[in-house]
Motif scaffolding. Structure first.
Motif, PDB file in Angstrom:
ATOM      1  N   GLU A  42       0.874  -1.160   0.000  1.00 36.58           N
ATOM      2  CA  GLU A  42       0.000   0.000   0.000  1.00 36.58           C
ATOM      3  C   GLU A  42       0.921   1.222   0.000  1.00 36.58           C
ATOM      4  O   GLU A  42       1.780   1.330   0.882  1.00 36.58           O
ATOM      5  CB  GLU A  42      -0.878  -0.028   1.256  1.00 36.58           C
ATOM      6  N   HIS A  48       9.799  -1.309   4.758  1.00 39.21           N
ATOM      7  CA  HIS A  48      10.721  -1.639   5.836  1.00 39.21           C
ATOM      8  C   HIS A  48      11.261  -3.057   5.655  1.00 39.21           C
ATOM      9  O   HIS A  48      10.921  -3.744   4.687  1.00 39.21           O
ATOM     10  CB  HIS A  48      10.080  -1.419   7.202  1.00 39.21           C
ATOM     11  N   GLY A  50      10.582  -5.707   7.097  1.00 35.02           N
ATOM     12  CA  GLY A  50       9.525  -6.728   7.007  1.00 35.02           C
ATOM     13  C   GLY A  50       9.039  -6.892   5.572  1.00 35.02           C
ATOM     14  O   GLY A  50       8.827  -8.008   5.093  1.00 35.02           O
ATOM     15  N   HIS A  51       8.886  -5.774   4.894  1.00 32.36           N
ATOM     16  CA  HIS A  51       8.498  -5.849   3.483  1.00 32.36           C
ATOM     17  C   HIS A  51       9.592  -6.537   2.669  1.00 32.36           C
ATOM     18  O   HIS A  51       9.302  -7.277   1.730  1.00 32.36           O
ATOM     19  CB  HIS A  51       8.245  -4.456   2.910  1.00 32.36           C
ATOM     20  N   THR A 238       0.387 -11.963   5.235  1.00 36.07           N
ATOM     21  CA  THR A 238       0.754 -12.210   6.621  1.00 36.07           C
ATOM     22  C   THR A 238      -0.458 -12.724   7.414  1.00 36.07           C
ATOM     23  O   THR A 238      -1.590 -12.621   6.985  1.00 36.07           O
ATOM     24  CB  THR A 238       1.374 -10.946   7.243  1.00 36.07           C
ATOM     25  N   ARG A 269       4.498 -12.562  10.028  1.00 41.64           N
ATOM     26  CA  ARG A 269       5.270 -11.380   9.664  1.00 41.64           C
ATOM     27  C   ARG A 269       6.592 -11.361  10.411  1.00 41.64           C
ATOM     28  O   ARG A 269       6.752 -11.973  11.469  1.00 41.64           O
ATOM     29  CB  ARG A 269       4.476 -10.091   9.850  1.00 41.64           C
ATOM     30  N   LEU A 270       7.532 -10.665   9.835  1.00 40.41           N
ATOM     31  CA  LEU A 270       8.830 -10.541  10.481  1.00 40.41           C
ATOM     32  C   LEU A 270       8.755  -9.453  11.544  1.00 40.41           C
ATOM     33  O   LEU A 270       8.331  -8.333  11.263  1.00 40.41           O
ATOM     34  CB  LEU A 270       9.884 -10.160   9.438  1.00 40.41           C
ATOM     35  N   MET A 277       8.050  -1.609  13.620  1.00 39.66           N
ATOM     36  CA  MET A 277       7.995  -1.888  12.196  1.00 39.66           C
ATOM     37  C   MET A 277       6.736  -1.336  11.533  1.00 39.66           C
ATOM     38  O   MET A 277       6.663  -1.268  10.332  1.00 39.66           O
ATOM     39  CB  MET A 277       8.045  -3.399  12.000  1.00 39.66           C
ATOM     40  N   LYS A 279       4.186   0.934   9.754  1.00 38.83           N
ATOM     41  CA  LYS A 279       4.361   2.173   8.997  1.00 38.83           C
ATOM     42  C   LYS A 279       3.793   3.369   9.752  1.00 38.83           C
ATOM     43  O   LYS A 279       4.331   4.468   9.675  1.00 38.83           O
ATOM     44  CB  LYS A 279       3.679   2.050   7.627  1.00 38.83           C
TER      45      LYS A 279
HETATM   46  P1  ATP Z   1       2.641  -2.302   8.263  1.00 37.86           P
HETATM   47  O1  ATP Z   1       1.632  -3.014   9.110  1.00 37.86           O
HETATM   48  O2  ATP Z   1       4.047  -2.492   8.702  1.00 37.86           O
HETATM   49  O3  ATP Z   1       2.325  -0.890   8.056  1.00 37.86           O
HETATM   50  P2  ATP Z   1       1.372  -3.400   5.976  1.00 37.86           P
HETATM   51  O4  ATP Z   1       1.130  -4.849   6.062  1.00 37.86           O
HETATM   52  O5  ATP Z   1       0.235  -2.488   6.212  1.00 37.86           O
HETATM   53  O6  ATP Z   1       2.604  -3.036   6.858  1.00 37.86           O
HETATM   54  P3  ATP Z   1       1.494  -3.319   3.135  1.00 37.86           P
HETATM   55  O7  ATP Z   1       2.006  -2.230   2.278  1.00 37.86           O
HETATM   56  O8  ATP Z   1       0.050  -3.597   3.146  1.00 37.86           O
HETATM   57  O9  ATP Z   1       2.000  -3.017   4.591  1.00 37.86           O
HETATM   58  O10 ATP Z   1       2.310  -4.663   2.873  1.00 37.86           O
HETATM   59  C1  ATP Z   1       2.717  -5.141   1.625  1.00 37.86           C
HETATM   60  C2  ATP Z   1       3.073  -6.595   1.765  1.00 37.86           C
HETATM   61  O11 ATP Z   1       4.154  -6.762   2.668  1.00 37.86           O
HETATM   62  C3  ATP Z   1       1.914  -7.398   2.297  1.00 37.86           C
HETATM   63  O12 ATP Z   1       1.821  -8.593   1.559  1.00 37.86           O
HETATM   64  C4  ATP Z   1       2.280  -7.645   3.727  1.00 37.86           C
HETATM   65  O13 ATP Z   1       1.702  -8.819   4.204  1.00 37.86           O
HETATM   66  C5  ATP Z   1       3.804  -7.705   3.663  1.00 37.86           C
HETATM   67  N1  ATP Z   1       4.381  -7.321   4.944  1.00 37.86           N
HETATM   68  C6  ATP Z   1       4.163  -6.184   5.631  1.00 37.86           C
HETATM   69  N2  ATP Z   1       4.826  -6.190   6.803  1.00 37.86           N
HETATM   70  C7  ATP Z   1       5.497  -7.357   6.853  1.00 37.86           C
HETATM   71  C8  ATP Z   1       6.369  -7.967   7.811  1.00 37.86           C
HETATM   72  N3  ATP Z   1       6.682  -7.359   8.958  1.00 37.86           N
HETATM   73  N4  ATP Z   1       6.872  -9.192   7.526  1.00 37.86           N
HETATM   74  C9  ATP Z   1       6.568  -9.806   6.370  1.00 37.86           C
HETATM   75  N5  ATP Z   1       5.754  -9.303   5.445  1.00 37.86           N
HETATM   76  C10 ATP Z   1       5.215  -8.089   5.659  1.00 37.86           C
END
Ligand code: ATP
Ligand code: MG
Length: 576
Positions: A42, A48, A50-51, A238, A269-270, A277, A279
């Protein structure tokens, strides 16, 4: 083409559960034996670490099984999304070493098609326009143990629903006055299945579709449908989406034609110790000025750790090492740091840089003499060769490599003591010069000309070896010593009244040294070049350093895990 052979043999580990599912699907020729994944960020912040894990996983699976990966911006919420985030995401994925080729997609490109899917559901009698307020929808959902209440609008005739939905699109209604809901089961034990909202009204422009739309699909009605439109076979997400999976499948069963189906698979998730972590929290640190932007080298963003000195290889290696889990867990950030250490140990050019210089005068070395000594560029890689390091009568050493009154086990320089200067000579301290405040301004030594190269012909041993820089050849540089941003292992879990993760920021996470002294070899260093400063750590030239300006070095990581030592000391302290 996808190959049907197991990839297990080529790996240094057993297949993870996702690879097992993919191999099983290939064996059964599911979706004609195709493998197609997507990375769906998104665009509401920077990526980060995790991504990075998710990127490595999605692109990695496709690479291993002869498939493809799409980059898809999940841009269905126009409130928080910005172009600068899209740009940074693309840059980060490329930097990590992955390529989506021409498959850069946007969920917003599918708005028309998603609208048609919604119309299809209405025509099937599977969706209705509900005039409860969002608040009321929430309050009638029930609880995990009690069923929800059916909406009074639930059994509206199909024609009326079609008409209202069209008028929602045309902007006839106010925000919150109505929404499109799926008609599933208000008493389902899975709360996600209790007539979830598909579309809501938002009278705001979208960065890509402008004013064209005033209704926007919810995540659940956009994600699986986008997967379907793109021909995705394995939709990796995740764990928090686990209970959305029945809904994901329900929608696809209603809208799909033919046998092809994407499959949602969840992984943990990591999470990293000493790191936040989300956003939202990272944005808070940026907006409230706790850090110097999204790419501050202390941030766990990809652009932050890149600027800090991380290599794409070290991040991919780390991601491989932590593996894929089905349960949430926290990975020790030391593992990430160690991946970088291992990488840079093999590849980084060694240099000598004195961070806190004090002058040493070698009194028996002729005033106008200088010479060049041979130094090893990287003891781990002899192909990196040797370089010349200039030596002269006046040099700098680290202030803390000298003690007038050395404690036990201090093996460095002290009055009357002999030590080795790395690649140079043995020197012996003969005395010091102090200023009016008692501060040492100069250490006076003699050298032994017979010990050139740092070896004594008579086999005389010394205990300490110091790094140094010839003062007249020294290159002044700025050094930024970064440390962890948070002091506590779990900054997300600060429990004290009225305090949150920001109360745990490490006040010493940045220490700037304006005038460190480097050997002249560094004068040609370019942004993002990485070095080991001997005995000090790995450093990276700041990405934004300009040519002709003083070089700025960011400390990427120390040579050893200093936090492990602190933790051990604390533990021992507790035991006593
Ligand atoms: P955050 O909760 O950190 O803001 P998010 O999941 O809202 O992250 P997205 O942009 O929706 O962020 O995530 C894009 C992809 O990255 C998704 O498939 C999501 O599951 C994955 N992702 C996000 N955070 C992690 C993480 N900590 N470990 C592994 N995959 C992740
Ligand atoms: Mg999200």
């Amino acid at each position: 083409m996808a190959s049907n052979e197991s990839k297990e043999e080529g790996k240094r580990r057993p297949l993870n559960f996702i690879e097992q599912i993919v191999e099983e699907d290939l064996k059964n020729n599911r979706n004609n034996g195709r493998v197609h994944t997507r990375f769906p960020p998104e665009p509401n912040g920077f990526l980060h670490i995790g991504h990075a894990k998710s990127i490595c996983l999605n692109f990695g699976i496709a690479e291993d099984y002869g498939g493809k990966t799409n980059l898809r911006f999940d841009d269905t919420n126009p409130l928080k999304e910005e172009q600068k985030y899209i740009d940074s995401i693309k840059e980060d994925v490329h930097w990590l070493g992955f390529d989506w080729e021409d498959r850069e997609y946007y969920a917003s490109d599918y708005f028309e098609q998603l609208y048609e899917f919604a119309v299809k559901l209405i025509k099937q009698g599977n969706a209705y326009v509900c005039e409860l307020t969002p608040e009321e929808v929430k309050n009638t959902r029930g609880t995990p143990t009690e069923p929800g209440k059916e909406s009074p609008y639930r059994d509206r005739p199909i024609e009326e629903n079609l008409d209202l939905f069209r008028r929602m699109r045309e902007g006839e209604f106010e925000e919150g006055s109505c929404q499109l809901r799926a008609k599933i089961d208000m008493s389902s034990p899975n709360m996600q299945m209790r007539d979830p909202i598909l579309y809501r009204i938002r009278h705001i422009a979208h960065p890509r579709t402008g004013d064209k739309w005033c209704i926007y699909p919810m995540y659940d009605f956009a994600h699986g449908q986008s997967d379907y439109i793109e021909g995705i076979t394995h939709s990796l997400c995740t764990l928090e989406f686990e209970n959305h999976r029945p809904l994901y499948d329900w929608f696809l069963d209603k809208i799909a034609e033919g046998d092809y189906r994407p499959k949602q698979i969840e992984f943990a998730r990591l999470n990293l110790s000493f790191t936040v972590m989300s956003k939202r929290k990272l944005l808070e640190l940026v907006n409230e000025g706790y850090v110097d932007g999204w790419d501050d080298p202390r941030m766990p963003t990809i652009s932050g750790i890149r600027r800090r000195g991380y290599t794409p290889g070290s991040i991919r290696e780390f991601s491989e090492k932590v593996g894929i889990a089905k349960r949430d867990n926290v990975i020790d950030v030391a593992l990430l740091e160690n991946s970088l250490r291992e990488d840079l140990n093999k590849t980084a050019q060694r240099v000598m840089t004195v961070l806190d210089p004090v002058k040493v005068v070698i009194t028996n070395y002729p005033e106008d003499q200088e010479e060049e000594l041979d130094a090893v560029n990287n003891p781990e890689d002899e192909n990196m060769g040797m370089r010349k390091v200039p030596f002269s009568r006046e040099i700098y050493i680290e202030r803390d490599d000298f003690r007038e009154d050395p404690p036990k086990k201090f093996f460095r320089l002290a009055p009357g003591r002999e030590v080795r200067l790395r690649y140079a000579y043995y020197i012996t301290c003969q005395g010091v010069v102090k200023d009016e405040f008692g501060e040492i301004t100069e250490i006076r030594c003699t050298y032994d000309p017979e010990t050139k190269g740092g070896q004594s012909p008579d086999g005389r041993k010394v205990k300490g070896t110091l790094h140094w820089v010839s003062s007249k050849h020294a290159l002044p540089v700025e050094v930024r010593q970064y440390d962890r941003l948070f002091m506590d292992e779990s900054p997300d879990k600060i429990k004290e009244e009225g305090k949150d993760f920001k109360s745990n920021l490490n006040p010493d996470s940045l220490h700037i040294i304006e005038n460190a002294m480097a050997e002249p070899f560094l004068k040609d260093a370019k942004p993002e070049d990485k070095f080991q400063f001997e005995r000090k750590g790995y450093f990276c030239v700041d990405r934004y350093c300009k040519p002709q300006e003083k070089l700025i070095f960011n400390r990427a990581v120390t040579l050893k895990d200093t936090w492990a030592k602190i933790a051990k000391q604390q533990q021992q302290g507790k035991k006593k």
